[in-house]
Design a protein around this motif. Sequence first.
Motif, PDB file in Angstrom:
ATOM      1  N   ASP A 153       0.843  -1.190   0.000  1.00  0.00           N
ATOM      2  CA  ASP A 153       0.000   0.000   0.000  1.00  0.00           C
ATOM      3  C   ASP A 153       0.884   1.249   0.000  1.00  0.00           C
ATOM      4  OD1 ASP A 153      -1.730   2.020   0.395  1.00  0.00           O
ATOM      5  OD2 ASP A 153      -2.702   1.214   2.176  1.00  0.00           O
ATOM      6  N   ILE A 154       1.785   1.321   1.018  1.00  0.00           N
ATOM      7  CA  ILE A 154       2.624   2.520   1.161  1.00  0.00           C
ATOM      8  C   ILE A 154       4.092   2.122   1.036  1.00  0.00           C
ATOM      9  CG2 ILE A 154       3.299   4.394   2.718  1.00  0.00           C
ATOM     10  CD1 ILE A 154       0.554   3.896   4.157  1.00  0.00           C
ATOM     11  N   ALA A 155       4.785   2.715   0.087  1.00  0.00           N
ATOM     12  CA  ALA A 155       6.242   2.518  -0.020  1.00  0.00           C
ATOM     13  C   ALA A 155       6.921   3.758   0.546  1.00  0.00           C
ATOM     14  CB  ALA A 155       6.650   2.313  -1.472  1.00  0.00           C
TER      15      ALA A 155
ATOM     16  N   GLU B 209      -1.429  -3.892  14.969  1.00  0.00           N
ATOM     17  CA  GLU B 209      -1.735  -5.279  15.353  1.00  0.00           C
ATOM     18  C   GLU B 209      -1.152  -6.263  14.347  1.00  0.00           C
ATOM     19  OE1 GLU B 209      -5.884  -4.380  17.747  1.00  0.00           O
ATOM     20  OE2 GLU B 209      -5.990  -5.145  15.693  1.00  0.00           O
ATOM     21  N   ARG B 210      -1.285  -5.924  13.081  1.00  0.00           N
ATOM     22  CA  ARG B 210      -0.762  -6.828  12.043  1.00  0.00           C
ATOM     23  C   ARG B 210       0.746  -6.978  12.160  1.00  0.00           C
ATOM     24  NH1 ARG B 210      -4.036  -5.055   6.760  1.00  0.00           N
ATOM     25  NH2 ARG B 210      -1.970  -5.061   5.886  1.00  0.00           N
ATOM     26  N   LEU B 211       1.387  -5.866  12.414  1.00  0.00           N
ATOM     27  CA  LEU B 211       2.848  -5.885  12.519  1.00  0.00           C
ATOM     28  C   LEU B 211       3.292  -6.715  13.721  1.00  0.00           C
ATOM     29  CD1 LEU B 211       5.317  -4.714  11.136  1.00  0.00           C
ATOM     30  CD2 LEU B 211       5.124  -2.708  12.569  1.00  0.00           C
ATOM     31  N   SER B 212       2.644  -6.497  14.867  1.00  0.00           N
ATOM     32  CA  SER B 212       3.098  -7.227  16.061  1.00  0.00           C
ATOM     33  C   SER B 212       2.738  -8.711  15.959  1.00  0.00           C
ATOM     34  CB  SER B 212       2.559  -6.598  17.347  1.00  0.00           C
ATOM     35  OG  SER B 212       1.173  -6.538  17.279  1.00  0.00           O
ATOM     36  N   ALA B 213       1.741  -9.046  15.106  1.00  0.00           N
ATOM     37  CA  ALA B 213       1.398 -10.463  14.921  1.00  0.00           C
ATOM     38  C   ALA B 213       2.258 -11.105  13.829  1.00  0.00           C
ATOM     39  CB  ALA B 213      -0.077 -10.591  14.568  1.00  0.00           C
ATOM     40  N   GLY B 214       3.157 -10.320  13.229  1.00  0.00           N
ATOM     41  CA  GLY B 214       4.077 -10.881  12.243  1.00  0.00           C
ATOM     42  C   GLY B 214       3.538 -10.877  10.817  1.00  0.00           C
ATOM     43  N   PHE B 215       2.411 -10.180  10.579  1.00  0.00           N
ATOM     44  CA  PHE B 215       1.875 -10.091   9.211  1.00  0.00           C
ATOM     45  C   PHE B 215       2.418  -8.858   8.497  1.00  0.00           C
ATOM     46  CE2 PHE B 215      -1.585 -12.402  11.448  1.00  0.00           C
ATOM     47  CZ  PHE B 215      -1.443 -13.603  10.765  1.00  0.00           C
ATOM     48  N   SER B 216       2.267  -8.861   7.165  1.00  0.00           N
ATOM     49  CA  SER B 216       2.697  -7.704   6.389  1.00  0.00           C
ATOM     50  C   SER B 216       1.874  -6.480   6.817  1.00  0.00           C
ATOM     51  CB  SER B 216       2.493  -8.001   4.911  1.00  0.00           C
ATOM     52  OG  SER B 216       2.660  -6.806   4.202  1.00  0.00           O
ATOM     53  N   PRO B 217       2.549  -5.395   7.182  1.00  0.00           N
ATOM     54  CA  PRO B 217       1.818  -4.270   7.758  1.00  0.00           C
ATOM     55  C   PRO B 217       1.134  -3.357   6.740  1.00  0.00           C
ATOM     56  CG  PRO B 217       4.168  -3.814   7.743  1.00  0.00           C
ATOM     57  CD  PRO B 217       4.005  -5.188   7.173  1.00  0.00           C
ATOM     58  N   GLY B 218       1.414  -3.532   5.451  1.00  0.00           N
ATOM     59  CA  GLY B 218       0.810  -2.624   4.467  1.00  0.00           C
ATOM     60  C   GLY B 218       1.738  -1.488   4.083  1.00  0.00           C
ATOM     61  N   PHE B 219       2.914  -1.446   4.690  1.00  0.00           N
ATOM     62  CA  PHE B 219       3.925  -0.486   4.233  1.00  0.00           C
ATOM     63  C   PHE B 219       5.237  -1.227   4.013  1.00  0.00           C
ATOM     64  CE2 PHE B 219       4.223  -0.269   8.885  1.00  0.00           C
ATOM     65  CZ  PHE B 219       5.570  -0.534   9.071  1.00  0.00           C
ATOM     66  N   GLN B 220       6.066  -0.658   3.188  1.00  0.00           N
ATOM     67  CA  GLN B 220       7.365  -1.270   2.876  1.00  0.00           C
ATOM     68  C   GLN B 220       8.393  -0.139   2.832  1.00  0.00           C
ATOM     69  OE1 GLN B 220       7.148  -4.713   1.897  1.00  0.00           O
ATOM     70  NE2 GLN B 220       9.370  -4.870   2.032  1.00  0.00           N
ATOM     71  N   VAL B 221       9.477  -0.295   3.589  1.00  0.00           N
ATOM     72  CA  VAL B 221      10.507   0.751   3.643  1.00  0.00           C
ATOM     73  C   VAL B 221      11.719   0.265   2.850  1.00  0.00           C
ATOM     74  CG1 VAL B 221      11.956   2.148   5.184  1.00  0.00           C
ATOM     75  CG2 VAL B 221       9.696   1.362   5.960  1.00  0.00           C
TER      76      VAL B 221
END
Length: 430
Positions: free
Chosen positions: A20-22, A46-58
């Motif tokens: 979603d967000i780069a 929540e997604r990040l702490s559960a180990g899922f892709s958070p929707g952003f990529q750095v």
Amino acid sequence: MDNLDYSLSRKKHMTQLQTDIAVIGAGPQALTLITHLLQKHKRTRERLSAGFSPGFQVFDPSGTWLAQWHRQFAAQEIPHLRSPAVHHPDCNPHSLRNFASGRGDELYDPYGRPGTELFRDFCETVIDRWHLRNQVTRAKVVGLLPLPRGFRLTLADGQTAIARRVVIATGSAIATIPDWAKQVSDYPPERLCHAQAVSLPKLPSLLGETVLIVGGGLTSAHLAVGALKRGARVLLMGRRTFKEKIFDADPGWLGPKYLKGFDAETDWKKRWQMIQQARNGGSFTPEALTRLRKFSAEGRVFLSEQCEVTRAVWQGKHWQVQCDNQAVHDCFAHQSIDRIWLATGTKLDIVGHPLLKELIEHYPIDVVHGLPVLDQHLRWPGCDLFLMGPWAALQVGPVARNLFGAKLACDRIVPALTKSSLSISHARLR
Ligand SMILES: Cc1cc2nc3c(=O)[nH]c(=O)nc-3n(C[C@H](O)[C@H](O)[C@H](O)COP(=O)(O)OP(=O)(O)OC[C@H]3O[C@@H](n4cnc5c(N)ncnc54)[C@H](O)[C@@H]3O)c2cc1C
């Protein structure tokens, strides 16, 4: 899964990367953005702490957070930050001070400016607390193509990624080189270089050498101290009278005191002038200038104000330098100078930004002295591309490039990323 399978799936993942967000760059600006985004958006958190892709990529060539920041502090052996302890990439302004409990001697008066190690350690805890340790993809972004919905990013290894929204947090790395230096040829590169290319730890001894440092900002003071420590004699030259200021810009620029008038100004050229007046070129902190004057009184540093180099010639072993200040002209002409370091800062030219050539063709933009005229959410007009750091100065003000500028930028960008009503493409974090 054996190693081969793993690398294939990783490669496949990379070639098909969709996000979603780069975020391009993983410096303090980007880290501040992500912590503020996570604070505002529970689902992403929540997604990040559960180990899922958070929707952003750095993306950053180093593959880690703050690599460039740490590199520049190490290269110039900077003992502590210029900014106060409440300026950092976390959301709670007091969290660095809380973290420093028991390490009070690493907060420097005035304003408790954090020591370099303390700041590094604190940032590591921020990265871990927000589960961001593995969120930086090791890649340099070399192309950014606008699509009907979103963008295609080309990475240096030829792979591509698709993003609906993009945030550019690359800082500005184009060194300002004075004209006289551009005209010099045939010299060993380490004998004339910009401050960005000087790494003090890689120079074990400068005993018996004379180093000319050009520039009147804090970088020149750090380099002067580093050269002195290694046994050199230092000539420090500034084109204006040396100035002392605790911060780059008056603290009134951190809040409504000055920003209210700045925001009310509708003429972008006048805003640009306000930024120039507020930063007013380079300056030393009071303690740095006091230290330099002490070295000068001891004959270890020669301070030359209101003076510019007009010509430099490499004579095989030394530089011969001419300057425009008659009072010291002869003095410089008779010095044999071993090295010249240019602490002359960096420049901003959005039109020359290597990632934005195609974008500018699709989405023309007004530019004032190299700075883009972004909308109030720091968005490039017409598309979901956001810019942070120095590029946001016409909206954020004179501290845009600093740590606190990142916080001011987040106040504008994060709502646009999280609310579909504020998005050009009606995108929002899900
Ligand atoms: C020596 C020094 C000391 C400073 N001290 C302070 C201070 O005490 N307080 C303060 O408030 N400010 C300070 N500043 C100003 C400012 O806060 C820093 O420059 C800060 O590093 C800016 O953060 P940034 O994220 O914009 O840029 P950077 O830290 O430069 O990070 C940008 C990142 O983007 C990456 N990047 C660039 N291009 C690409 C690309 N095409 N693809 C992927 N990644 C890319 C780079 O590799 C880099 O890691 C200092 C600046 C300098 C130079």
